[in-house]
Write a protein that holds these residues in place. Structure first.
Motif, PDB file in Angstrom:
ATOM      1  N   SER A 173       0.778  -1.315   0.145  1.00 30.83           N
ATOM      2  CA  SER A 173      -0.251   0.016  -0.059  1.00 30.83           C
ATOM      3  C   SER A 173       0.371   1.321  -0.325  1.00 30.83           C
ATOM      4  O   SER A 173       0.411   2.451  -0.291  1.00 30.83           O
ATOM      5  N   ASN A 174       2.062   1.323   0.606  1.00 32.97           N
ATOM      6  CA  ASN A 174       2.823   2.180   0.701  1.00 32.97           C
ATOM      7  C   ASN A 174       3.749   2.583  -1.023  1.00 32.97           C
ATOM      8  O   ASN A 174       3.474   4.083  -1.589  1.00 32.97           O
ATOM      9  N   ALA A 175       3.299   1.707  -1.263  1.00 31.08           N
ATOM     10  CA  ALA A 175       4.176   2.102  -3.079  1.00 31.08           C
ATOM     11  C   ALA A 175       3.291   2.165  -3.421  1.00 31.08           C
ATOM     12  O   ALA A 175       4.014   3.005  -4.454  1.00 31.08           O
ATOM     13  N   PHE A 176       2.457   1.806  -3.584  1.00 29.50           N
ATOM     14  CA  PHE A 176       1.042   2.561  -4.183  1.00 29.50           C
ATOM     15  C   PHE A 176       1.499   3.982  -3.928  1.00 29.50           C
ATOM     16  O   PHE A 176       0.553   5.244  -4.275  1.00 29.50           O
ATOM     17  N   LYS A 177       1.096   4.063  -2.551  1.00 31.58           N
ATOM     18  CA  LYS A 177       0.344   5.444  -1.933  1.00 31.58           C
ATOM     19  C   LYS A 177       1.578   6.691  -2.625  1.00 31.58           C
ATOM     20  O   LYS A 177       1.493   7.889  -2.868  1.00 31.58           O
ATOM     21  N   PHE A 178       3.177   6.461  -2.766  1.00 33.84           N
ATOM     22  CA  PHE A 178       4.151   7.270  -2.651  1.00 33.84           C
ATOM     23  C   PHE A 178       4.971   7.275  -4.236  1.00 33.84           C
ATOM     24  O   PHE A 178       5.982   7.815  -4.316  1.00 33.84           O
ATOM     25  N   THR A 179       3.825   6.136  -5.029  1.00 33.92           N
ATOM     26  CA  THR A 179       4.140   5.856  -6.561  1.00 33.92           C
ATOM     27  C   THR A 179       2.164   6.982  -7.124  1.00 33.92           C
ATOM     28  O   THR A 179       1.737   6.095  -7.784  1.00 33.92           O
ATOM     29  N   PRO A 180       2.514   7.959  -6.657  1.00 31.76           N
ATOM     30  CA  PRO A 180       1.428   9.236  -6.829  1.00 31.76           C
ATOM     31  C   PRO A 180       0.595   8.707  -8.799  1.00 31.76           C
ATOM     32  O   PRO A 180      -0.428   9.305  -8.485  1.00 31.76           O
TER      33      PRO A 180
END
Length: 527
Positions: A1-8
């Motif tokens: 989920s962080n990967a998605f969040k911080f790859t906007p």
């Protein structure tokens, strides 16, 4: 989920599982997002720490995910490694042994406690069945045989076994012997009247906690009913609606269950795990694995509550909820939406149409679900067997409800699930609710809605945080007396002082204790 969040936007994310060194396996999550500076790469694994830790940061979150992940990984005998270049992306690698190892737990630091994971609404303990190891039981003390037969039929229809006592003299001994989940007690009885029986029951330690519902053809003052320790009073002749409510109250008070919960979850393993845990807590569960079977089962059975997953194979959970609530018979049916999905405003607006719905914020959290189920099953009865405490709380809640009824509250929070949980709770007090997702939106909402009476202001938000939004509110004379209560998940030593310095009237931490929040709102609205 962080990967998605911080790859906007515009980037790619890869998840690979490969053989690691020795007897290990590596789970590699690589993104092309904003990356993490070298000096921040260690601290982000600490509790409440983030690469951007400001209260007005662009990306939300508590700063707990990596800390929790690290501890869970250590318990499994593995570790997490990180490589990252600012502006280019990050790769986290979770390494686990192929075979389980015995891991010695080393407590070198204080880890986040269970308090961290509690819902935004703080739930009170609920009264369980006095004898959870057997079928729920009610003792009916009534000398009219025809009416006692009617009560027995109602008890059976609601999943309760019953014992009938026709003479007041035998009532106390029968109740002591059977230890029922509730007592239905007539006042006018041969041998000994209901008031005397009630007094004796409340004096005995083994029966003092058993809920007693009084009934009589005569009148009874409500204050006497409560003072003597009864839960409520029914005046004869009693109609079917009153009997339905009576047994609903009994079921809520005792936590008794009879095909009460419908669990709608397409993942069979998760469904079974939840079912077993709820059964261990005395909750009976029926399972549905798709929307069609769930809708059919609702029409075939009488459920007290539905747990609804949003991801179903044949229909979205929100569409199914709309379909259920279209029917009048299900209008008051409580529904717990079980999801860890981020809900957008459109989804929250759909949910807010239904007062008897609540979002579970954690990902298939069994303990949280059980809390929510018990909340719904027990919501009818606000009382406890401690008459004094019960009366005090009842008075506070009633007074609080009257003083905030019809008032307009602005909830400012960047997490739509928090907004929904608070909105649902406050709407039950007949308050009008407006929402804003950050400080800038809050200021716009105040300009567009001049009759807002009070603001609940989250502190940690993107764009403009709660501190700055509160300062901006206080800069304008027209909002000088507008009550602002700050809400924050950060329980740091100087948080209260910071909030007050920014212009907030008061401060409360998450998870929010609703009794305390209502008391604070009542206080500041009166001022």
């Amino acid at each position: 989920s962080n990967a998605f969040k911080f790859t906007p936007e515009g980037g790619s994310i890869a998840v690979n599982v490969v053989k690691g060194k020795g007897s290990t396996v590596d789970f590699c999550i690589k993104d092309t997002g904003i990356g993490i500076p070298a000096e921040k790469q260690k601290i982000i694994f600490e509790a409440f720490q983030q690469a951007d830790g400001s209260t007005s940061r662009k990306y939300g979150g508590t700063g707990l995910g990596l800390s929790i992940s690290r501890e869970l990984t250590a318990l499994l005998g593995g570790h997490i490694s990180l490589t990252s270049i600012p502006g280019q992306g990050s790769e986290f690698i979770l390494t686990l042994p192929l075979e389980a190892k015995h891991v010695v737990e080393v407590r070198e630091e204080i880890l986040p406690t269970a308090e961290t994971f509690k819902p935004v609404i703080n739930l009170k303990p609920v009264q369980k069945s006095i004898r959870p190891d057997r079928d729920p039981l009610v003792v009916i003390v009534e000398d009219d045989k025809n009416f006692s037969d009617i009560l027995q039929d109602y008890a059976r229809d609601h999943g309760y076994k019953s014992v009938v006592v026709n003479d007041g003299a035998a009532a106390v001994d029968t109740i002591k012997e059977n230890q029922p989940d509730a007592v239905i007690l007539d006042i006018m009885l041969p041998g000994k009247d209901g008031w005397q029986i009630l007094k004796e029951l409340k004096k005995l330690p083994e029966t003092a906690d058993i809920p007693v519902h009084l009934m009589s053809a005569g009148d009874a003052a409500d204050n006497k009913v409560r003072r003597e320790g009864a839960i409520g009073f029914l005046k004869k002749p009693i109609d079917t609606a009153a009997l339905d409510k009576l047994f609903g109250d009994i079921m809520a008070q005792s936590g008794g269950s009879f095909k009460q919960i419908l669990l709608v979850e397409d993942h069979q393993a998760q469904s079974q795990a939840l079912k077993e845990m709820m059964q261990n807590n005395g909750i009976t569960v029926d399972q549905a694995f798709d929307g069609e079977s769930a809708f059919r089962m609702l029409h075939e059975n009488d459920y007290q509550c539905v747990i609804l997953d949003l991801n179903l194979p044949d229909i979205s959970g929100l569409d199914l909820l709309d379909k259920i609530k279209e029917e009048e018979r299900f209008a008051a049916l409580p529904v717990i939406v079980n999801t860890a999905m981020e809900l957008d405003k459109a989804s929250v607006n759909r949910l807010m149409k239904y007062a008897n719905a609540m979002v579970v914020k954690t990902n298939k959290s069994s303990d949280r679900l059980i809390d929510e189920v018990n909340l719904f099953l027990n919501k009818i009865s606000e009382t406890t067997t401690n008459t004094k405490a019960s009366t005090t709380k009842s008075t506070i809640m009633t007074t609080g409800k009257d003083s905030i009824k019809g008032k307009k509250v602005l909830i400012v929070d960047d997490d739509m699930r928090n907004i929904f949980a608070l909105s649902s709770a406050l709407q039950s007090y007949e308050m009008e609710v407006e929402v804003a997702g950050d400080g800038e939106e809050a200021l716009t909402k105040l300009e567009d809605t001049p009759d807002i009476d009070i603001v609940l202001m989250d502190i940690m938000m993107p764009k403009m945080d709660g501190y700055e939004a509160t300062r901006q509110i206080r800069k304008q004379n027209k909002w000088a007396r507008l009550p602002v209560i700050a809400l924050t998940a950060k329980a740091m030593m100087d948080d209260r002082e910071k909030c007050i310095a920014a212009g907030a009237n008061d401060y409360i931490t998450k998870p929010v204790d609703m009794d305390r929040l209502i008391a604070l709102m009542q206080l500041w609205l009166e001022k």
